[in-house]
Design a protein around this motif. Structure first.
Motif, PDB file in Angstrom:
ATOM      1  N   ARG A  77     -14.505  45.811  -6.558  1.00 57.10           N
ATOM      2  CA  ARG A  77     -14.816  46.545  -7.263  1.00 57.10           C
ATOM      3  C   ARG A  77     -13.863  47.339  -8.398  1.00 57.10           C
ATOM      4  NH1 ARG A  77     -20.019  48.481  -6.493  1.00 57.10           N
ATOM      5  NH2 ARG A  77     -19.398  50.681  -7.197  1.00 57.10           N
ATOM      6  N   ALA A  80     -13.182  44.955 -10.922  1.00 54.31           N
ATOM      7  CA  ALA A  80     -14.434  44.942 -11.785  1.00 54.31           C
ATOM      8  C   ALA A  80     -14.398  46.094 -12.589  1.00 54.31           C
ATOM      9  CB  ALA A  80     -15.768  44.885 -10.881  1.00 54.31           C
ATOM     10  N   GLY A  81     -13.688  47.205 -12.109  1.00 52.58           N
ATOM     11  CA  GLY A  81     -13.831  48.428 -12.981  1.00 52.58           C
ATOM     12  C   GLY A  81     -15.186  49.213 -12.696  1.00 52.58           C
ATOM     13  N   LEU A  82     -15.319  49.138 -11.608  1.00 52.49           N
ATOM     14  CA  LEU A  82     -16.708  49.968 -11.173  1.00 52.49           C
ATOM     15  C   LEU A  82     -16.236  50.991 -10.216  1.00 52.49           C
ATOM     16  CD1 LEU A  82     -19.226  46.970  -9.892  1.00 52.49           C
ATOM     17  CD2 LEU A  82     -19.573  48.719 -11.800  1.00 52.49           C
TER      18      LEU A  82
ATOM     19  N   LYS B 186     -23.030  48.173 -16.043  1.00 61.11           N
ATOM     20  CA  LYS B 186     -21.798  49.029 -16.411  1.00 61.11           C
ATOM     21  C   LYS B 186     -20.642  47.792 -16.635  1.00 61.11           C
ATOM     22  CE  LYS B 186     -19.315  52.520 -14.081  1.00 61.11           C
ATOM     23  NZ  LYS B 186     -19.283  52.991 -12.718  1.00 61.11           N
ATOM     24  N   VAL B 187     -20.866  46.703 -15.817  1.00 64.34           N
ATOM     25  CA  VAL B 187     -19.829  45.797 -15.897  1.00 64.34           C
ATOM     26  C   VAL B 187     -19.557  45.182 -17.003  1.00 64.34           C
ATOM     27  CG1 VAL B 187     -19.101  43.248 -15.066  1.00 64.34           C
ATOM     28  CG2 VAL B 187     -19.664  45.162 -13.318  1.00 64.34           C
TER      29      VAL B 187
END
Lengths: 277, 285
Positions: A77, A80-82, B186-187
């Motif tokens: 995550r 993924a930049g989440l 969002k991704v």
């Protein structure tokens, strides 16, 4: 038939792999000293990642294995930049990773296709949103990928008309739509039956070999990790740490039936098994 | 040779079993229609018998055939006749639909706003709850004062009643959107509007259609209530006129007309729903 590979001892593989990784020159992904703490509902803080360091080279296929709650998904995550880390840095091709990036494609545990769109609309979604460029070249690439993924003729079907395996392949095509440098996969085949899963592994290997992407894949399956990975990262639970990096010295394309009884495979599987106990 | 025979046998068996399945489904459908029809006949019979045997006066409960006569007397007239159902029904329907459209759009708008912005939710939720628990027909006299005895108050009443189920359902539906789908957007660095349009709104569609289904019936109800309070035309007026001369059969006939209208509206919504969100309930298979 056996592979023409000399099978070093299990311990030897581990040591060699670690040495090799540290020496990797200008990695595509560099994770440095990353710490991630999650607050729980009960008010405690859980140390999900404890000073994790990881370098991944361009074009490499890396598998993350470890028991549930070892922070594999947390690490994914972050990439993924989440989520954002509480300490440390991670970068992609020299640029800091602080949020979602065009250069990263993600495949989730479930296919996560939007049921109101056809397969074609689903795989084109990444070109439609987020101000992405929508070039003829990318669209052509996606069509070619659909063919590679065996989805030709299914472009105008809805996800519910597809089998689980086909849905997940469409999800992989979607993740590759923007032609990213990095493909992140969180247990993408966990929901599939064993035989379908084996076939999907072979297809993923084929897609990966054709595309030359860098892949980070989370899996619970030791066989899957050995079949797919150039390198396997074994993690420990709470706090999430990397306990060992193992290099998989098996020629490609790998074939599932030839893995059975292969010495390198057996040695690796045994070592990972022992690390996970 | 034996291979071919077994294969053709298998094919035959498949054909037979699928034919049997079709047959079974058709039988079930016929049986259901039969049960419905038998139930309806029994109801009419019990009605007729109780009116006759207990000698109920027709100003309390008219016999079924009297209702049919009253119904027919409103059908077998020119469309423009003031005695027919056509004019009042058209008046009621057009006002109900106009109100429904306004109320549904406002409900969609405020429901979306509340789901999308926590601040709006915090600000509006108490009022939404308060108004929701209030019997809204009780507001009708006030609306008649504000909007007069014309179409305005009928449309306003219909809009008010259609608004709440739409707002509540839009809100609930958007909040129920799957986290994984929102994370996907969002991704992809999708904008808020893109996520709303491509994920949250379609996710909420089954809820929204349930709201539309309720809203259309409520809009009809709202229009009739406004008509009761002294309008010049509409089905509500037809009912109060019949009531004034204790034409109970006429009241019943008007109720039958309204009942059939309500069922038709409901079926239209269901039809649109099925063609628009054919993927619902099957997304996870």
């Amino acid at each position: 038939m056996t592979f023409a590979v000399d099978a070093p001892t299990a311990a030897g593989i581990g040591a060699a792999a670690v040495a090799k990784t540290q020496a990797a020159h200008s990695p595509l992904i560099a994770v440095k000293d990353v710490v991630k703490i999650y607050p729980t509902v009960a008010g405690e803080a859980v140390l999900a990642l404890d000073h994790v360091n990881l370098n991944i080279g361009e074009g490499e296929f890396v598998c993350l294995v470890g028991p549930s709650g070892c922070g594999k998904t947390t690490l994914l995550r972050l990439l993924a930049g989440l989520d954002t880390s509480d300490h440390g840095t991670s970068s992609l091709a020299g640029k800091a990773l602080n949020g979602p990036s065009e250069e990263v494609g993600v495949v989730f545990q479930q296919a996560n296709l939007l049921p109101w769109f056809t397969v074609m609309e689903n795989v084109l979604l990444p070109l439609r949103v987020g101000g992405a460029r929508k070039t003829e070249q990318l669209i052509g690439q996606i069509k070619a990928l659909l063919k590679v993924a065996g989805l030709e003729g299914f472009e105008n079907k809805y996800p519910y008309e597809l089998s689980g395996g086909m849905q997940q392949r469409a999800a992989i095509v979607r993740a590759l739509a923007r032609d990213p440098k990095l493909l992140l996969m969180d247990e993408p085949f966990g929901a599939l039956d064993a035989l379908t899963r084996e076939r999907m592994n072979a297809e993923l290997q084929r897609i990966w070999m054709a595309s030359g992407k860098t892949v980070v894949l989370i899996t619970h399956s030791i066989d899957e990790a050995i079949f797919l990975g150039d390198r396997i990262i074994v993690m420990s639970p709470r706090p999430g740490r990397i306990v060992r990096e193992l290099k998989v010295d098996l020629p490609r394309p790998r074939v599932a039936t030839e893995m059975l009884g292969n010495e390198t495979h057996t040695a690796l599987a045994r070592e990972i098994r022992m690390l996970l106990e | 040779m034996t291979d071919i025979r077994t294969q053709s046998n298998a094919m035959e068996m498949i054909a037979l079993s699928s034919a049997a399945e079709k047959n079974r489904l058709r039988n079930v459908r016929f049986r259901n229609i039969g049960i419905g029809f038998a139930g309806f006949l029994t109801l009419i019979l019990v009605w007729k018998l109780s009116v006759n045997l207990l000698s109920v006066p027709s100003y309390i409960l008219p016999a079924p055939e009297q209702v049919v006569v009253a119904l027919w007397s409103g059908i077998a007239v020119p469309v423009s006749s003031p005695l027919g159902w056509y004019l009042p029904l058209w008046s009621t329907m057009s006002n109900a639909l106009a109100g429904f459209l306004i109320g549904a759009l406002l409900g969609l708008f405020f429901g979306s706003l509340m789901a999308e912005f926590r601040a709006v939710e915090t600000a509006l939720m108490p009022y939404a709850f308060a108004l929701q628990s209030l019997p809204k027909v009780a507001i009708a006299p006030l609306i008649v004062i504000w909007c007069g005895f014309g179409d305005g108050s009928k449309i306003a009443m219909a809009a008010l009643l259609a608004f709440f189920p739409m707002m509540v359902n839009t809100f609930a539906g958007m909040r129920a959107a799957e986290v994984e789908r929102i994370e996907l957007m969002k991704v992809l660095s999708a904008s808020r509007l893109e996520t709303y349009r491509l994920v949250k709104l379609p996710s909420a569609a089954p809820y929204i259609f349930a709201g539309l289904d309720m809203g259309i019936v409520y809009a009809l109800l709202g229009t009739i209530v406004a008509e009761f309070l002294g309008a010049q035309e509409g089905m509500g007026v037809a009912i109060t006129k019949a009531q004034a001369v204790t034409d109970v059969a006429g009241v019943f006939a008007a109720l039958v007309v309204l009942g059939i209208t309500g069922i038709l509206l409901h079926l239209i919504v269901r039809r649109v729903e099925r063609s628009l969100i054919h993927w619902a309930d099957r997304g996870k298979r």
